[in-house]
Scaffold this motif. Structure first.
Motif, PDB file in Angstrom:
ATOM      1  N   ASP A  50       0.836  -1.214   0.000  1.00 57.82           N
ATOM      2  CA  ASP A  50       0.000   0.000   0.000  1.00 57.82           C
ATOM      3  C   ASP A  50       0.866   1.258   0.000  1.00 57.82           C
ATOM      4  O   ASP A  50       0.532   2.260  -0.635  1.00 57.82           O
ATOM      5  CB  ASP A  50      -0.918   0.010   1.231  1.00 57.82           C
ATOM      6  N   GLN A  52       4.038   1.464  -1.225  1.00 53.68           N
ATOM      7  CA  GLN A  52       4.884   1.577  -2.421  1.00 53.68           C
ATOM      8  C   GLN A  52       4.065   1.639  -3.722  1.00 53.68           C
ATOM      9  O   GLN A  52       4.502   2.224  -4.700  1.00 53.68           O
ATOM     10  CB  GLN A  52       5.868   0.390  -2.498  1.00 53.68           C
ATOM     11  N   ARG A  53       2.938   0.951  -3.746  1.00 55.15           N
ATOM     12  CA  ARG A  53       2.062   0.866  -4.915  1.00 55.15           C
ATOM     13  C   ARG A  53       2.818   0.500  -6.216  1.00 55.15           C
ATOM     14  O   ARG A  53       2.787   1.238  -7.212  1.00 55.15           O
ATOM     15  CB  ARG A  53       1.273   2.174  -5.106  1.00 55.15           C
ATOM     16  N   ARG A  55       3.745  -1.323  -9.824  1.00 56.96           N
ATOM     17  CA  ARG A  55       2.951  -1.842 -10.951  1.00 56.96           C
ATOM     18  C   ARG A  55       3.406  -3.259 -11.277  1.00 56.96           C
ATOM     19  O   ARG A  55       2.679  -4.055 -11.870  1.00 56.96           O
ATOM     20  CB  ARG A  55       3.042  -0.867 -12.132  1.00 56.96           C
ATOM     21  N   TRP A  90      -3.135  -8.648  -3.421  1.00 57.69           N
ATOM     22  CA  TRP A  90      -2.929  -7.207  -3.562  1.00 57.69           C
ATOM     23  C   TRP A  90      -2.814  -6.835  -5.051  1.00 57.69           C
ATOM     24  O   TRP A  90      -3.423  -5.854  -5.518  1.00 57.69           O
ATOM     25  CB  TRP A  90      -1.671  -6.757  -2.802  1.00 57.69           C
ATOM     26  N   ASN A  94      -5.139  -4.339  -7.358  1.00 60.10           N
ATOM     27  CA  ASN A  94      -4.513  -3.092  -7.810  1.00 60.10           C
ATOM     28  C   ASN A  94      -3.973  -3.175  -9.238  1.00 60.10           C
ATOM     29  O   ASN A  94      -3.197  -2.317  -9.664  1.00 60.10           O
ATOM     30  CB  ASN A  94      -3.391  -2.712  -6.837  1.00 60.10           C
TER      31      ASN A  94
END
Ligand SMILES: NC(=O)c1ccc[n+]([C@@H]2O[C@H](COP(=O)([O-])OP(=O)(O)OC[C@H]3O[C@@H](n4cnc5c(N)ncnc54)[C@H](OP(=O)(O)O)[C@@H]3O)[C@@H](O)[C@H]2O)c1
Length: 291
Positions: A50, A52-53, A55, A90, A94
């Motif tokens: 959460d 660092q998010r 890709r 996660w 995301n």
């Protein structure tokens, strides 16, 4: 951003120098990294993601002590399976992609031809079971993923068969090495290069799935040991070519059961991504040249 776990491991270390060609990289490890992350602490994983998010998540961390895993099944399962489930969940939420590494030890090893990706698995050890469960959890998460099954990984640094053989050959008159387990010795550098090529390929998400990523050809541990010692002697890394006697698995008792034949076919990797891995002998030469 690419989040790389296990950045101090054999494969993680080689990835850490190559992945920056694809974008910014944050290295995560228990120590000596951009961020501290213990995959055994399942609650910490989601918090780190959460924050660092990423890709892309490249998961090079794993509980890799095959024999010790027999006595540490809960920890092996937590790191190799349940942590992977958290990464996958996660990533699915995301829209991130997960690259994850698995092992030839998911197979029983009683075949005679190279294993393809869709052949039935039957792990023989706690480690193999924990890695197989990690694969299943990642597939079930719904996240875009690449599961790269590799084998017999070694590098100029870390804990591996090549460095063990070089040490033993320098200290002893003769060595005894198992000759009835056949596999595909693969350098961490080869695996990092394959990973980087796959991540740079067009249509990556459509090609989500499981791939075998090993060097081509196959050899027994004994044959590999002889090649290591000969190559090291030729390069002046060993004073003499210490002889290696072939023994049977039964003559070298180990806690965990290992497959007798775990050669992996890389036909799918070649067909889908156009990647032809180097032979195990070329990988060995390149590694000895780096020592
Ligand atoms: N080595 C092989 O022969 C082999 C064969 C087939 C498949 N594979 C797979 O290939 C991948 C890479 O393996 P490798 O050879 O690079 O392994 P490695 O050199 O043993 O590195 C594993 C890394 O995982 C980290 N790690 C272990 N437990 C952790 C935890 N609880 N939290 C965070 N990090 C943790 C270790 O961190 P520390 O530095 O802090 O200990 C280490 O840096 C793994 O998925 C492995 O299962 C390896």
């Amino acid at each position: 951003m690419i989040l790389l776990t296990g950045s101090n491991g054999q494969v993680g270390f080689e990835l850490a120098s190559r992945l920056p060609a694809l974008g910014s990289v944050v290295c995560a490890a228990r120590s000596d990294a951009d961020i501290a992350l213990d995959l055994g602490d399942l609650g910490a994983i989601e918090k780190a993601l959460d924050a660092q998010r990423p890709r892309i998540i490249v998961n090079a961390a794993a509980y890799t002590a095959v024999d010790a895993a027999e006595d540490n099944a809960e920890l092996a399962d937590r790191v190799n399976h349940r942590a992977v489930a958290v990464l996958g969940a996660w990533a699915a939420r995301n829209n991130a992609l997960v690259v994850h590494y698995s092992t030839d030890y998911v197979f029983a090893g009683n075949g005679e031809a190279p294993y393809c990706e869709d052949e039935p698995i039957a792990p023989q050890s706690v480690y193999g079971r924990s890695k197989a469960d990690g694969e299943t959890a990642l597939r079930a998460s719904g996240a875009a993923h690449l599961i790269l099954r590799t084998a017999w990984v070694y590098a100029p640094r870390g804990k591996n068969f090549l460095l063990t053989m070089l040490r033993a050959a320098a200290e002893r008159e003769r060595l005894r090495v198992v000759d009835d387990q056949i596999g595909c010795p693969t350098t961490a550098a080869t695996l990092a290069e394959i990973t980087t090529h796959m991540l740079a390929a067009p249509g990556l998400r459509e090609n989500s799935g499981t791939y075998h990523a090993v060097s081509t050809g196959s050899v027994s541990w004994c044959g590999f040991a002889r090649a290591i010692i000969q190559g090291a002697h030729q390069r002046g890394l060993l004073a003499r070519a210490t002889p290696v006697d072939a023994i049977a698995t039964g003559d070298y008792p180990a806690k965990a059961r290992r497959p007798a034949y775990s050669v992996l076919s890389t036909e799918k990797l070649q067909r889908v991504f156009g990647i032809v891995p180097p032979s195990w002998q070329a990988g060995l030469d390149a590694t000895l040249d780096r020592l």
